[in-house]
Design a protein around this motif. Structure first.
Motif, mmCIF file in Angstrom:
data_model
loop_
_atom_site.group_PDB
_atom_site.id
_atom_site.type_symbol
_atom_site.label_atom_id
_atom_site.label_comp_id
_atom_site.label_asym_id
_atom_site.label_seq_id
_atom_site.Cartn_x
_atom_site.Cartn_y
_atom_site.Cartn_z
ATOM 1 N N TYR A 1 -0.554 -51.958 -7.101
ATOM 2 C CA TYR A 1 0.670 -51.428 -7.697
ATOM 3 C C TYR A 1 1.893 -52.277 -7.346
ATOM 4 O O TYR A 1 1.989 -52.848 -6.260
ATOM 5 N N VAL B 1 6.053 -51.440 -7.449
ATOM 6 C CA VAL B 1 7.066 -50.407 -7.663
ATOM 7 C C VAL B 1 8.435 -51.043 -7.463
ATOM 8 O O VAL B 1 8.720 -51.613 -6.404
ATOM 9 N N VAL C 1 12.648 -50.243 -7.838
ATOM 10 C CA VAL C 1 13.639 -49.178 -7.971
ATOM 11 C C VAL C 1 15.028 -49.799 -7.976
ATOM 12 O O VAL C 1 15.352 -50.629 -7.118
ATOM 13 N N ASP D 1 8.797 -42.833 -1.808
ATOM 14 C CA ASP D 1 8.388 -41.538 -2.370
ATOM 15 C C ASP D 1 7.403 -41.745 -3.519
ATOM 16 O O ASP D 1 6.449 -40.972 -3.687
ATOM 17 N N ILE D 2 7.640 -42.791 -4.304
ATOM 18 C CA ILE D 2 6.721 -43.092 -5.410
ATOM 19 C C ILE D 2 5.374 -43.547 -4.870
ATOM 20 O O ILE D 2 4.313 -43.117 -5.347
ATOM 21 N N GLN E 1 2.915 -40.931 -3.950
ATOM 22 C CA GLN E 1 2.212 -40.267 -5.048
ATOM 23 C C GLN E 1 1.067 -41.115 -5.600
ATOM 24 O O GLN E 1 0.270 -40.629 -6.405
#
Length: 416
Positions: free
Chosen positions: A174, A176, A178, A203-204, A207
């Motif tokens: 992944y 991510v 932001v 926080d992402i 999940q």
């Protein structure tokens, strides 16, 4: 640096994980910003629309705008390169850096397998490992205590004027990214990446399913002895050596320049030379010795640092011992002295370091005495435009001579 502090000396991986500015700029000075610019262009950063000279050394500190899409694309390419290490038999697929796709099963470019790429496997692996050591925000700072917490290589950024805060993290599966800010670009005090964007990013990641870490590209790495204190390739004088996996380029670097063999008298309290003491009566000890300007800051944060003993009285020729160094300006520097708000000519603060904290330094410009300092060696200088010679002399006759040039404040050009 962002924290307005100095470390004196720091290992490269720690400098990267802490986002220290000065080591990054000095490294780019050696690498050359033109080469770095060309590499970023090859990675398809679309916002680099001006020549390399426009950005200069600021490029390594975020001196160019970048879109979140381009940033994600670059990190995605780096992760793909490591993930495909075995797939392409340790070669590189240049399409790893192609555009990401929103839609699954979108037709992609044909593979372009090459023996070399923009970034090699070994360097990427070492960089991601260093980026994993960045201190996570809030409760995430204790992530290593929880076996369920996944490993993430990540960085943050803050634009000038606190207009943008961003964070990007990468795992083998992944990416991510932001961004936090105002749509109109208005800045807000405290809008910094580590506080505003990084918590959202983690926080992402909470999940998302946990993944294994990147595979070690062993055939693109080599185990060498590294000096534990300096991080350089170990020399014969390094006292503590550790074996580390490094990219092949690491083997071609210089050995540790800071560990030296120091000659002491039988008491171990003074340094000596063969001019005053028979070598058979000397003690020889390996010593970690930083240049005076680095030592000045390093010993503040490293209480176990041992400064060099003084020479035995009468045992050292004056002028042969490097006990002083200029923190600012460096030799051959060009300086611009601005006009103050009240219209008066400003001054520039010169800063020097001496190995002996209690030493007294006498300052001269163009052979004219301008003052002395003790312990804290700072001097406000108001020199006329043109080239000048700065001479520092301590109580023992040790000298430091440097040249600096003051720009004409009206023309902002050097006066010969």
């Amino acid at each position: 640096n962002y924290d307005l502090g100095y470390d004196g000396a720091i290992k490269a991986d720690k400098a990267l994980s802490r986002s220290l500015n000065i080591p990054a700029v000095k490294m780019l000075q050696q690498y050359k910003y033109e080469r770095f610019y060309d590499k970023l262009k090859k990675l398809n950063f679309t916002t680099l629309n001006k020549p390399a000279d426009h950005y200069g050394l600021s490029l390594v500190l975020g001196g160019s705008e970048v879109t979140m899409w381009d940033l994600a694309k670059a990190y995605l390419g780096m992760a793909r390169t490591l993930n495909h290490f075995n797939d392409f038999k340790v070669q590189y697929n240049l399409t790893d850096y192609s555009e990401p796709n929103y839609i699954k099963n979108t037709k992609t470019k044909a593979d372009e397998i090459e023996p070399n790429s923009y970034l090699d496997h070994g360097s990427l692996w070492a960089t991601f490992n260093a980026m994993e050591e960045v201190m996570r925000p809030g409760e995430e700072g204790l992530w290593e205590q929880f076996s369920s917490s996944q490993r993430v290589a990540w960085k943050t950024g803050t634009s000038f004027g606190f207009r943008d805060a961003w964070s990007v993290g990468v795992t083998p599966n992944y990416i991510v990214c932001v961004w936090v800010g105002n749509a109109d670009g208005e800045g807000r005090p405290g809008l910094v990446g580590i506080e505003a964007a990084a918590p959202v990013m983690f926080d992402i990641f909470k999940q998302l399913p946990s993944t294994k870490w990147f595979q070690t590209p062993k055939t693109k790495l080599k185990t060498i002895a590294v000096c534990k204190e300096s991080g350089y390739k170990a020399s014969e004088f390094c006292t503590t050596k550790i074996n580390e996996l490094v990219p092949f380029a690491g083997e071609r670097t210089t050995t540790c320049p800071y560990h030296k063999l120091v000659h002491l008298d039988v008491t171990g309290k003074f340094r000596v030379t063969d001019n005053c003491v028979n070598p058979s009566q000397m003690r020889h000890e390996k010593w970690f010795v930083l240049p005076p300007s680095m030592e000045y800051y390093y010993r503040i944060k490293n209480s176990d640092y041992r400064t060099l003993p003084a020479f035995l009285p009468g045992c050292n020729e004056a002028g042969t011992n490097a006990v002083m160094d200029m923190i600012y300006p460096k030799n051959n520097a060009t300086i611009y002295i601005p006009i103050e708000l009240d219209g008066t000519r400003g001054k520039v603060i010169f800063n020097a370091a001496h190995r002996n904290q209690e030493a007294k330094i006498y300052w001269h410009i163009d052979k004219e005495y301008i003052g002395s300092t003790k312990s804290f060696h700072q001097m406000a200088i108001d020199a006329a435009p043109g080239k000048h010679i700065l001479t520092l002399v301590d109580e023992n006759g040790e000298r430091l001579v440097q040249v600096f040039t003051v720009l004409d404040r009206d023309k902002k050009t050097a006066v010969q």
